[in-house]
Design an enzyme around this catalytic site. Structure first.
Site, PDB file in Angstrom:
ATOM      1  CE  LYS A  13       1.497   6.075  12.337  1.00  9.31           C
ATOM      2  NZ  LYS A  13       2.611   6.619  11.548  1.00  9.31           N
ATOM      3  NE  ARG A  88      -1.017   6.988   6.443  1.00  6.38           N
ATOM      4  CZ  ARG A  88      -0.445   5.908   6.990  1.00  6.38           C
ATOM      5  NH1 ARG A  88      -1.148   5.063   7.675  1.00  6.38           N
ATOM      6  NH2 ARG A  88       0.844   5.724   6.864  1.00  6.38           N
ATOM      7  NE  ARG A 122       9.600   1.158   9.266  1.00  3.30           N
ATOM      8  CZ  ARG A 122       8.482   1.885   9.333  1.00  3.30           C
ATOM      9  NH1 ARG A 122       7.928   2.141  10.504  1.00  3.30           N
ATOM     10  NH2 ARG A 122       7.945   2.374   8.236  1.00  3.30           N
ATOM     11  NE  ARG A 152       6.280  -0.526   5.576  1.00  5.35           N
ATOM     12  CZ  ARG A 152       5.490   0.339   6.221  1.00  5.35           C
ATOM     13  NH1 ARG A 152       5.252   0.158   7.515  1.00  5.35           N
ATOM     14  NH2 ARG A 152       4.959   1.357   5.600  1.00  5.35           N
ATOM     15  NE  ARG A 163       5.522   5.305   3.848  1.00  4.27           N
ATOM     16  CZ  ARG A 163       6.343   4.566   4.614  1.00  4.27           C
ATOM     17  NH1 ARG A 163       7.535   4.230   4.173  1.00  4.27           N
ATOM     18  NH2 ARG A 163       5.953   4.173   5.790  1.00  4.27           N
TER      19      ARG A 163
HETATM   20  P1  AMP Z   1       1.885   2.388   7.268  1.00  2.00           P
HETATM   21  O1  AMP Z   1       2.272   0.971   7.528  1.00  2.00           O
HETATM   22  O2  AMP Z   1       0.933   2.938   8.286  1.00  2.00           O
HETATM   23  O3  AMP Z   1       3.087   3.289   7.043  1.00  2.00           O
HETATM   24  O4  AMP Z   1       1.066   2.392   5.893  1.00  2.00           O
HETATM   25  C1  AMP Z   1       1.651   1.935   4.680  1.00  2.00           C
HETATM   26  C2  AMP Z   1       0.817   2.389   3.501  1.00  2.00           C
HETATM   27  O5  AMP Z   1      -0.508   1.843   3.603  1.00  2.00           O
HETATM   28  C3  AMP Z   1       0.608   3.896   3.390  1.00  2.00           C
HETATM   29  O6  AMP Z   1       1.697   4.549   2.743  1.00  2.00           O
HETATM   30  C4  AMP Z   1      -0.677   3.951   2.562  1.00  2.00           C
HETATM   31  O7  AMP Z   1      -0.416   3.647   1.193  1.00  2.00           O
HETATM   32  C5  AMP Z   1      -1.479   2.774   3.123  1.00  2.00           C
HETATM   33  N1  AMP Z   1      -2.325   3.178   4.277  1.00  2.00           N
HETATM   34  C6  AMP Z   1      -2.199   2.789   5.584  1.00  2.00           C
HETATM   35  N2  AMP Z   1      -3.161   3.338   6.343  1.00  2.00           N
HETATM   36  C7  AMP Z   1      -3.899   4.114   5.517  1.00  2.00           C
HETATM   37  C8  AMP Z   1      -5.020   4.957   5.712  1.00  2.00           C
HETATM   38  N3  AMP Z   1      -5.581   5.144   6.918  1.00  2.00           N
HETATM   39  N4  AMP Z   1      -5.534   5.583   4.610  1.00  2.00           N
HETATM   40  C9  AMP Z   1      -5.002   5.425   3.387  1.00  2.00           C
HETATM   41  N5  AMP Z   1      -3.918   4.664   3.145  1.00  2.00           N
HETATM   42  C10 AMP Z   1      -3.372   3.997   4.196  1.00  2.00           C
END
Ligand code: AMP
Length: 207
Positions: A13, A88, A122, A152, A163
């Protein structure tokens, strides 16, 4: 034009959003990046965020919504944005209806076993946020700005499995929720191929 990128963690994404931003001028809003930023400033909220994010769990809706709303209200978003990592959950999608009009949703499709391999490789630039994969770029510093790359914490395999389970349970129902504005792209090729497929949809959407 306001877009949503839907897809499991590690499906690409962020890379697709950056490519769309570069050509279409839409602003990438990654809730993951916004939350990591909020987490990096020592506060009561940062400890709370850490407790969810380090385990791969979702942060409570009200916290994410507050951060998102504040970002969308900024001036640069008025010509359009790409939501990367939001919504999400179905309640988040319901809440989004009161904040913005969404023109299109791109679903990035990639099998979970490929995702696990991609996430393991990554690496991200500590300065400009450029995303790399060790399979095609195995240096320790960024090609664009020279800053060091990092992995990360939540990209470790045990957390990735959580996840992906969370995606399946809480986020995948959004595929039905947005069925009237959804366009699916296959992401098993190169990032350029994924972008090309998405671009066809965006050009139609612009007309
Ligand atoms: P990402 O970078 O999008 O993979 O997000 C990393 C982490 O941030 C996720 O595993 C969640 O813990 C939190 N997170 C990101 N976006 C959301 C969202 N829309 N709702 C809830 N938690 C989020």
């Amino acid at each position: 034009m306001n877009l949503i990128l839907l897809g499991a963690p590690g499906s690409g994404k962020g890379t697709l959003a950056k490519n769309i931003q570069a050509e279409f001028g839409l602003i990438q809003i990654s809730t993951g990046d916004l939350l990591r930023q909020a987490m990096s400033v020592e506060s009561e909220i940062s400890d709370k965020l850490k407790s969810y994010m380090s385990k791969g769990e979702l942060v409570p809706d009200e916290l994410v919504l507050e951060i998102l709303q504040e970002r969308i209200s900024q001036d640069d978003c008025k010509y359009g944005f790409i939501l990367d990592g939001f919504p999400r959950t179905v309640p988040q999608a319901e809440a989004l209806k009161n904040i913005a009009v969404i023109d299109g949703v791109i679903l990035i499709d990639l099998p979970f076993d490929v995702i696990e391999q991609r996430i393991a490789g990554r690496r991200i630039c500590t300065s400009c946020g450029e995303i790399y994969n060790t399979s095609s770029y195995d240096k320790l510093s960024c090609k664009k700005c020279g800053a060091p790359l990092y992995q990360r914490d939540d990209d470790k395999l045990e957390t990735v499995k959580v996840r992906l389970e969370v995606y399946e349970k809480s986020t995948a129902p959004l595929i039905d929720f947005y069925s009237d504005k959804l366009y699916k792209v296959n992401a098993s090729g190169s990032p350029e191929d994924t972008y090309k497929a998405a671009k066809t949809f965006l050009i139609k959407l612009e007309k």
